[in-house]
Design an enzyme around this catalytic site. Structure first.
Site, PDB file in Angstrom:
ATOM      1  N   ASN A  29     -58.698 -10.153 -72.040  1.00  0.00           N
ATOM      2  CA  ASN A  29     -58.032 -11.033 -72.716  1.00  0.00           C
ATOM      3  C   ASN A  29     -57.239 -10.121 -73.813  1.00  0.00           C
ATOM      4  O   ASN A  29     -56.768 -10.786 -75.036  1.00  0.00           O
ATOM      5  CB  ASN A  29     -59.056 -12.009 -73.544  1.00  0.00           C
ATOM      6  CG  ASN A  29     -59.525 -13.070 -72.577  1.00  0.00           C
ATOM      7  OD1 ASN A  29     -58.670 -13.429 -71.650  1.00  0.00           O
ATOM      8  ND2 ASN A  29     -60.607 -13.655 -72.889  1.00  0.00           N
ATOM      9  N   SER A  80     -68.137 -14.843 -72.566  1.00  0.00           N
ATOM     10  CA  SER A  80     -68.151 -14.125 -71.168  1.00  0.00           C
ATOM     11  C   SER A  80     -69.516 -13.252 -70.918  1.00  0.00           C
ATOM     12  O   SER A  80     -69.901 -12.640 -72.148  1.00  0.00           O
ATOM     13  CB  SER A  80     -67.027 -13.201 -70.732  1.00  0.00           C
ATOM     14  OG  SER A  80     -65.844 -14.055 -70.723  1.00  0.00           O
ATOM     15  N   CYS A  95     -64.321 -16.208 -79.847  1.00  0.00           N
ATOM     16  CA  CYS A  95     -65.354 -16.520 -79.037  1.00  0.00           C
ATOM     17  C   CYS A  95     -65.451 -15.901 -77.807  1.00  0.00           C
ATOM     18  O   CYS A  95     -66.392 -16.173 -76.762  1.00  0.00           O
ATOM     19  CB  CYS A  95     -65.429 -17.973 -79.109  1.00  0.00           C
ATOM     20  SG  CYS A  95     -65.956 -18.876 -80.370  1.00  0.00           S
ATOM     21  N   ASP A  96     -64.107 -15.095 -77.193  1.00  0.00           N
ATOM     22  CA  ASP A  96     -64.304 -14.658 -75.832  1.00  0.00           C
ATOM     23  C   ASP A  96     -63.501 -13.301 -75.690  1.00  0.00           C
ATOM     24  O   ASP A  96     -62.512 -12.937 -74.982  1.00  0.00           O
ATOM     25  CB  ASP A  96     -63.783 -15.628 -74.833  1.00  0.00           C
ATOM     26  CG  ASP A  96     -64.033 -15.104 -73.493  1.00  0.00           C
ATOM     27  OD1 ASP A  96     -64.783 -14.586 -73.179  1.00  0.00           O
ATOM     28  OD2 ASP A  96     -63.343 -15.667 -72.557  1.00  0.00           O
ATOM     29  N   LEU A  97     -63.773 -12.487 -76.725  1.00  0.00           N
ATOM     30  CA  LEU A  97     -63.062 -11.161 -76.731  1.00  0.00           C
ATOM     31  C   LEU A  97     -63.728 -10.174 -75.771  1.00  0.00           C
ATOM     32  O   LEU A  97     -64.848  -9.795 -75.271  1.00  0.00           O
ATOM     33  CB  LEU A  97     -63.421 -10.511 -78.017  1.00  0.00           C
ATOM     34  CG  LEU A  97     -62.663 -10.752 -79.242  1.00  0.00           C
ATOM     35  CD1 LEU A  97     -63.044  -9.993 -80.642  1.00  0.00           C
ATOM     36  CD2 LEU A  97     -60.993 -10.279 -78.983  1.00  0.00           C
TER      37      LEU A  97
END
Length: 254
Positions: free
Chosen positions: A62, A109, A56-58
């Site tokens: 990260n 993001s 959900c936030d690649l």
């Protein structure tokens, strides 16, 4: 991690963490290695882990780099577990069976969030594929997706697709290629031509991963396989041939 994050590798250190160095020119071997590590890690989460996970936030910040420059996917704070039998026909791959609010749908993001999330779509493995595609295009072009949105008025995938349609691929891949002939092949331009072919293949893969329709995006297993073929097949064989040619030239000189 000793070598920081992929964001620092691509864009230089953050403003508060030392003197900014500006965008860096990634060596193609390193680009392929990092892209392969991330693709294989996400493919494991999607297809081979005991419980499937949607990250959900690649994004580059990260992705961390260890002492050997091996890339590791990190920050699972908003990740979702995927029910084994949950499928959304509009999403292609497995999707979350429970999602109660728009706030949860839009976790991620700006610039990397899959467009279907804004239309009420549930978190899915295909959403991660979209984020990976944006990240791959960012590695190739050196452009932050938020900068492209501010400057061009549309997303990084749209910018890359437009350049491809205008047959202006060089504008996208130029940053990934050295201005001078590669050191591995100092006696002519074929090395640069092969680099252009490999980077263009990566560009096409990034565009495919970031298609607007989730069902049109490849599965992460296929993405990882494609990058592995470029890294261990086409590129490595070409490099090995070049090294033999260089050794032959050196031996002839002596």
């Amino acid at each position: 991690m000793p070598n920081g994050s992929l964001d620092g590798l691509v864009h230089g250190p953050p403003r508060g963490g030392g003197k900014p160095e500006g965008p860096r020119r990634l060596d193609l071997d390193l680009l392929l290695s990092v892209a392969s590590d991330v693709a294989e890690g996400v493919a494991y989460l999607h297809h081979h882990a005991p419980v499937k996970v949607v990250h959900c936030d690649l994004k580059p910040s990260n992705v961390l780099l260890d002492a050997d420059m091996t890339a590791v996917v990190s920050d699972f704070g908003i990740s979702k577990l995927v029910a084994a039998d949950a499928r959304g026909p509009e999403m292609g791959e497995a999707s979350m069976s429970v999602c109660n609010s728009i706030t949860r749908l839009l976790q991620g993001s700006v610039g990397y969030i899959a467009p279907e999330y804004g239309l009420g779509g549930r978190p899915s493995t295909q959403g991660d594929v979209y984020s990976f595609g944006v990240m791959l295009l960012e590695m190739i072009s050196g452009k932050r997706p938020t900068d492209v949105i501010a400057e061009e008025g549309h997303s990084l995938p749209e910018w890359a697709r437009n350049r491809r349609l205008q047959h202006d691929v060089d504008a996208v891949v130029e940053r990934s290629l050295p201005r001078d002939p590669p050191s591995v092949l100092p006696f002519g331009p074929p090395g640069r031509e092969m680099e252009a072919i490999v980077v263009t293949e990566l560009l096409e893969l990034g565009i495919a991963c970031s298609q607007l329709a989730p069902s049109m995006r490849p599965a992460m297993d296929d993405v990882a396989h494609e990058i592995a073929c470029l890294r261990d097949g086409t590129w490595r064989k070409y490099r090995a041939t070049d090294l033999k040619a260089i050794d032959q030239i050196k031996s002839n000189k002596h």
